[in-house]
Write a protein that holds these residues in place. Structure first.
Motif, PDB file in Angstrom:
ATOM      1  N   GLN A 165      51.935 134.002  74.570  1.00  0.00           N
ATOM      2  CA  GLN A 165      52.689 133.334  75.417  1.00  0.00           C
ATOM      3  C   GLN A 165      52.804 134.215  76.936  1.00  0.00           C
ATOM      4  N   VAL A 166      52.500 133.692  77.853  1.00  0.00           N
ATOM      5  CA  VAL A 166      52.531 134.237  79.201  1.00  0.00           C
ATOM      6  C   VAL A 166      54.030 134.002  79.631  1.00  0.00           C
ATOM      7  N   GLN A 167      54.673 134.960  79.807  1.00  0.00           N
ATOM      8  CA  GLN A 167      56.047 134.866  80.198  1.00  0.00           C
ATOM      9  C   GLN A 167      56.407 135.848  81.351  1.00  0.00           C
ATOM     10  N   SER A 175      55.539 139.770  79.934  1.00  0.00           N
ATOM     11  CA  SER A 175      56.121 139.854  78.539  1.00  0.00           C
ATOM     12  C   SER A 175      54.922 138.895  77.895  1.00  0.00           C
ATOM     13  N   GLY A 176      54.380 139.802  77.068  1.00  0.00           N
ATOM     14  CA  GLY A 176      53.301 139.004  76.201  1.00  0.00           C
ATOM     15  C   GLY A 176      52.007 139.000  76.718  1.00  0.00           C
ATOM     16  N   PHE A 177      51.754 139.531  77.716  1.00  0.00           N
ATOM     17  CA  PHE A 177      50.585 139.485  78.519  1.00  0.00           C
ATOM     18  C   PHE A 177      50.196 140.630  79.231  1.00  0.00           C
ATOM     19  N   TYR A 225      46.284 138.623  85.989  1.00  0.00           N
ATOM     20  CA  TYR A 225      46.508 137.320  86.763  1.00  0.00           C
ATOM     21  C   TYR A 225      46.844 137.683  88.213  1.00  0.00           C
ATOM     22  N   SER A 254      52.500 129.966  85.025  1.00  0.00           N
ATOM     23  CA  SER A 254      53.623 130.358  84.066  1.00  0.00           C
ATOM     24  C   SER A 254      54.701 131.030  84.746  1.00  0.00           C
TER      25      SER A 254
END
Length: 127
Positions: free
Chosen positions: A1-3, A25-27, A32, A116
């Protein structure tokens, strides 16, 4: 998950400086564009700055150009927004968003439905 996760907000006097961080976090942040936006209660969200993923191109709103600097450190998976010469009108909740690209035209940057978002960090400029 992109966070994305923002940090670095706080209370500062007019003319002071703050550095906001947007950590991934998580990506992997490299893929991006990262946009910074701000919002004051009762007002529309405003695009402040954006940095692209491809070539590091940067964009700034006219209201912050010359005072704010956006940068990215891919090794730390973090984007920074250095804010200098802060004014009371810079007071807002600041959000970072992971975007497919910077959607900017002239001195205006836009968010899109696919972005996101982080939870935001409060910046208050007051004496």
């Amino acid at each position: 998950q992109v966070q994305p996760v923002e940090s670095g907000g706080g209370l500062v006097q007019p003319g002071g400086s703050l550095r906001l961080s947007c950590a991934a976090s998580g990506f992997t942040l490299d893929y991006y564009a990262i946009g910074w936006f701000r919002q004051v209660p009762g007002k529309e969200r405003e695009g402040v700055s954006c940095i692209s993923s491809s070539d590091g191109s940067t964009y700034y709103a006219d209201s912050v150009k010359g005072r704010f600097t956006i940068s990215r450190d891919n090794a730390k998976n973090t984007v920074y927004l250095q804010m200098n010469s802060l004014k009371p009108e810079d007071t807002a909740v600041y959000y970072c968003a992971a975007q497919a690209q910077c959607y900017c035209s002239g001195y205006v940057c836009y968010d899109t439905p696919g972005d996101s978002w982080g939870q935001g960090t409060q910046v208050t400029v007051s004496s």
